[in-house]
Scaffold this motif. Structure first.
Motif, PDB file in Angstrom:
ATOM      1  N   LEU A  64       4.730  27.058  -5.502  1.00 21.55           N
ATOM      2  CA  LEU A  64       3.766  26.615  -6.233  1.00 21.55           C
ATOM      3  C   LEU A  64       2.451  27.377  -5.698  1.00 21.55           C
ATOM      4  O   LEU A  64       2.345  27.678  -4.548  1.00 21.55           O
ATOM      5  CB  LEU A  64       3.418  25.227  -6.122  1.00 21.55           C
ATOM      6  CG  LEU A  64       4.794  24.276  -6.700  1.00 21.55           C
ATOM      7  CD1 LEU A  64       4.198  22.731  -6.555  1.00 21.55           C
ATOM      8  CD2 LEU A  64       5.110  24.700  -8.160  1.00 21.55           C
ATOM      9  N   PRO A  65       1.498  27.811  -6.822  1.00 24.21           N
ATOM     10  CA  PRO A  65       0.437  28.215  -6.376  1.00 24.21           C
ATOM     11  C   PRO A  65      -0.530  27.874  -5.362  1.00 24.21           C
ATOM     12  O   PRO A  65      -0.892  28.435  -4.352  1.00 24.21           O
ATOM     13  CB  PRO A  65      -0.362  28.451  -7.669  1.00 24.21           C
ATOM     14  CG  PRO A  65       0.630  28.315  -8.725  1.00 24.21           C
ATOM     15  CD  PRO A  65       1.549  27.521  -8.129  1.00 24.21           C
TER      16      PRO A  65
ATOM     17  N   LEU B  48       3.952  15.825  -8.467  1.00 23.51           N
ATOM     18  CA  LEU B  48       5.367  15.988  -7.998  1.00 23.51           C
ATOM     19  C   LEU B  48       5.966  14.567  -7.772  1.00 23.51           C
ATOM     20  O   LEU B  48       7.280  14.414  -8.170  1.00 23.51           O
ATOM     21  CB  LEU B  48       5.410  16.930  -6.568  1.00 23.51           C
ATOM     22  CG  LEU B  48       5.029  18.139  -6.962  1.00 23.51           C
ATOM     23  CD1 LEU B  48       4.981  18.890  -5.524  1.00 23.51           C
ATOM     24  CD2 LEU B  48       6.019  19.084  -7.696  1.00 23.51           C
ATOM     25  N   ALA B  49       5.196  13.930  -7.367  1.00 24.56           N
ATOM     26  CA  ALA B  49       5.942  12.517  -7.071  1.00 24.56           C
ATOM     27  C   ALA B  49       6.081  11.790  -8.349  1.00 24.56           C
ATOM     28  O   ALA B  49       7.087  11.206  -8.638  1.00 24.56           O
ATOM     29  CB  ALA B  49       5.011  11.467  -6.132  1.00 24.56           C
ATOM     30  N   THR B  50       5.274  11.908  -9.339  1.00 23.14           N
ATOM     31  CA  THR B  50       5.544  11.321 -10.587  1.00 23.14           C
ATOM     32  C   THR B  50       6.817  11.995 -11.395  1.00 23.14           C
ATOM     33  O   THR B  50       7.388  11.248 -12.057  1.00 23.14           O
ATOM     34  CB  THR B  50       4.219  11.282 -11.533  1.00 23.14           C
ATOM     35  OG1 THR B  50       2.890  10.884 -10.825  1.00 23.14           O
ATOM     36  CG2 THR B  50       4.321  10.983 -12.686  1.00 23.14           C
ATOM     37  N   LEU B  51       6.719  13.134 -11.339  1.00 24.92           N
ATOM     38  CA  LEU B  51       7.653  14.116 -12.087  1.00 24.92           C
ATOM     39  C   LEU B  51       9.255  13.500 -11.319  1.00 24.92           C
ATOM     40  O   LEU B  51       9.925  13.197 -12.229  1.00 24.92           O
ATOM     41  CB  LEU B  51       7.740  15.618 -11.626  1.00 24.92           C
ATOM     42  CG  LEU B  51       9.001  16.195 -11.884  1.00 24.92           C
ATOM     43  CD1 LEU B  51       9.419  16.470 -13.395  1.00 24.92           C
ATOM     44  CD2 LEU B  51       8.743  17.938 -11.487  1.00 24.92           C
TER      45      LEU B  51
ATOM     46  N   ALA C 180       6.884  22.982 -15.101  1.00 32.31           N
ATOM     47  CA  ALA C 180       6.020  24.195 -15.696  1.00 32.31           C
ATOM     48  C   ALA C 180       4.669  23.907 -15.808  1.00 32.31           C
ATOM     49  O   ALA C 180       3.998  24.853 -15.684  1.00 32.31           O
ATOM     50  CB  ALA C 180       6.696  24.091 -17.160  1.00 32.31           C
ATOM     51  N   PRO C 181       4.177  22.737 -15.892  1.00 36.90           N
ATOM     52  CA  PRO C 181       2.702  22.652 -16.011  1.00 36.90           C
ATOM     53  C   PRO C 181       1.950  22.867 -14.581  1.00 36.90           C
ATOM     54  O   PRO C 181       0.811  23.130 -14.680  1.00 36.90           O
ATOM     55  CB  PRO C 181       2.470  21.094 -16.429  1.00 36.90           C
ATOM     56  CG  PRO C 181       3.557  20.814 -17.033  1.00 36.90           C
ATOM     57  CD  PRO C 181       4.757  21.372 -16.400  1.00 36.90           C
ATOM     58  N   LEU C 182       2.620  22.863 -13.605  1.00 37.08           N
ATOM     59  CA  LEU C 182       2.327  23.438 -12.089  1.00 37.08           C
ATOM     60  C   LEU C 182       2.191  24.694 -11.988  1.00 37.08           C
ATOM     61  O   LEU C 182       2.107  25.193 -10.953  1.00 37.08           O
ATOM     62  CB  LEU C 182       2.941  22.431 -11.391  1.00 37.08           C
ATOM     63  CG  LEU C 182       3.013  21.136 -11.296  1.00 37.08           C
ATOM     64  CD1 LEU C 182       3.618  20.503 -10.352  1.00 37.08           C
ATOM     65  CD2 LEU C 182       1.318  20.485 -11.145  1.00 37.08           C
ATOM     66  N   HIS C 183       2.644  25.614 -12.800  1.00 41.22           N
ATOM     67  CA  HIS C 183       2.691  27.068 -13.004  1.00 41.22           C
ATOM     68  C   HIS C 183       3.402  27.582 -11.746  1.00 41.22           C
ATOM     69  O   HIS C 183       3.086  28.302 -10.891  1.00 41.22           O
ATOM     70  CB  HIS C 183       1.383  27.652 -12.984  1.00 41.22           C
ATOM     71  CG  HIS C 183       0.510  27.020 -14.163  1.00 41.22           C
ATOM     72  ND1 HIS C 183       0.848  27.334 -15.414  1.00 41.22           N
ATOM     73  CD2 HIS C 183      -0.312  26.301 -14.188  1.00 41.22           C
ATOM     74  CE1 HIS C 183      -0.129  26.737 -16.343  1.00 41.22           C
ATOM     75  NE2 HIS C 183      -0.782  26.216 -15.523  1.00 41.22           N
ATOM     76  N   PRO C 184       4.873  27.217 -11.443  1.00 39.77           N
ATOM     77  CA  PRO C 184       5.471  27.621 -10.269  1.00 39.77           C
ATOM     78  C   PRO C 184       5.665  29.228 -10.178  1.00 39.77           C
ATOM     79  O   PRO C 184       5.882  29.892 -11.252  1.00 39.77           O
ATOM     80  CB  PRO C 184       7.076  27.018 -10.543  1.00 39.77           C
ATOM     81  CG  PRO C 184       6.968  26.726 -11.850  1.00 39.77           C
ATOM     82  CD  PRO C 184       5.706  26.348 -12.381  1.00 39.77           C
TER      83      PRO C 184
END
Length: 239
Positions: free
Chosen positions: A47-48, A58-61, A16-20
């Motif tokens: 993703l934007p 993304l890798a961290t997620l 969500a914080p990446l505003h898909p």
């Protein structure tokens, strides 16, 4: 809450914080043949933008999701709204980041029965796939990937090659003959009628649907002996 739903909820929350713009499911999860603990969770996220910082996030997620049951089966390809479908795209699968294409089969699945988990539907963002484009891809996949693989004997000692080799051939046959996509369950039902070794098909069905069949000691040889000529015949007819 089932493990699949819990994993998807946590993934979407982390994204969500990446505003898909959109998140979609395809494959078994969308097509109604999903088997929890056995099937992959095949996803596409739009993703934007995909900046270096976004890739790091993304890798961290995905690293944080490793504690979740089934996380190893979550596969997600990341696109932007203007993505070129002829290029390879950032993908998390097999617990690593790499690049791979979004195939015409995946795109057709998304248009036909993709499951919208968030945001816009596939028709708003993905170009359609013509019957000709789909058929051409299926022939190339059988001719250029699967047929050479049949000659690589060590591969076929692994379940994944036997399972996917036979199932993909049955699905390719129906797509080329009838222009439609079928599920893995339908493919397994059709394979004996296509001449596939029935004991190997029973073995695959048993492992996928939790109804074990007698072990097939020579299944690699049986599969390769069948698939080589079967692929050659299919490619000759439709290539």
């Amino acid at each position: 809450m089932q493990p699949t739903d819990a994993l998807l909820d946590r993934f979407l929350a982390g994204l969500a914080p990446l505003h898909p713009v959109a998140v979609w499911a395809h494959g078994s999860l969308a097509g109604g043949d999903y088997q929890e603990g056995r099937s992959d969770l095949d996803l596409i996220a739009v993703l934007p933008a995909l900046t270096p910082r976004t890739v790091w996030r993304l890798a961290t997620l995905h690293a944080r999701l490793r504690a979740e049951p089934l996380s190893g089966q979550l596969h997600c390809t990341y696109l932007t709204p203007s993505a070129d479908m002829d290029r390879r795209h950032l993908t998390w699968a097999h617990e690593e980041l790499f690049k791979r294409p979004v195939t015409p089969v995946t795109r057709r699945e998304l248009h036909a029965f993709g499951r919208v988990l968030h945001g816009k539907p596939p028709k708003d963002l993905l170009p359609p796939v013509s019957d000709r484009e789909l058929a051409d891809f299926v022939v190339r996949d059988q001719r250029d990937f699967w047929r050479p693989a049949v000659d690589n004997a060590p591969l076929w000692t692994r379940d994944v090659w036997v399972d996917l080799g036979l199932v993909t051939f049955a699905r390719a046959t129906v797509t080329l003959r009838e222009g439609r996509l079928i599920s893995k369950r339908e493919a397994l039902e059709l394979l004996p009628g296509l001449g596939a070794p029935v004991e190997v098909v029973a073995d695959i069905r048993g492992r996928r649907y939790g109804d074990p069949a007698p072990a097939v000691e020579n299944r690699a040889a049986l599969t390769r002996t069948y698939l080589g000529p079967a692929i050659d015949e299919l490619v000759a007819a439709y290539g």
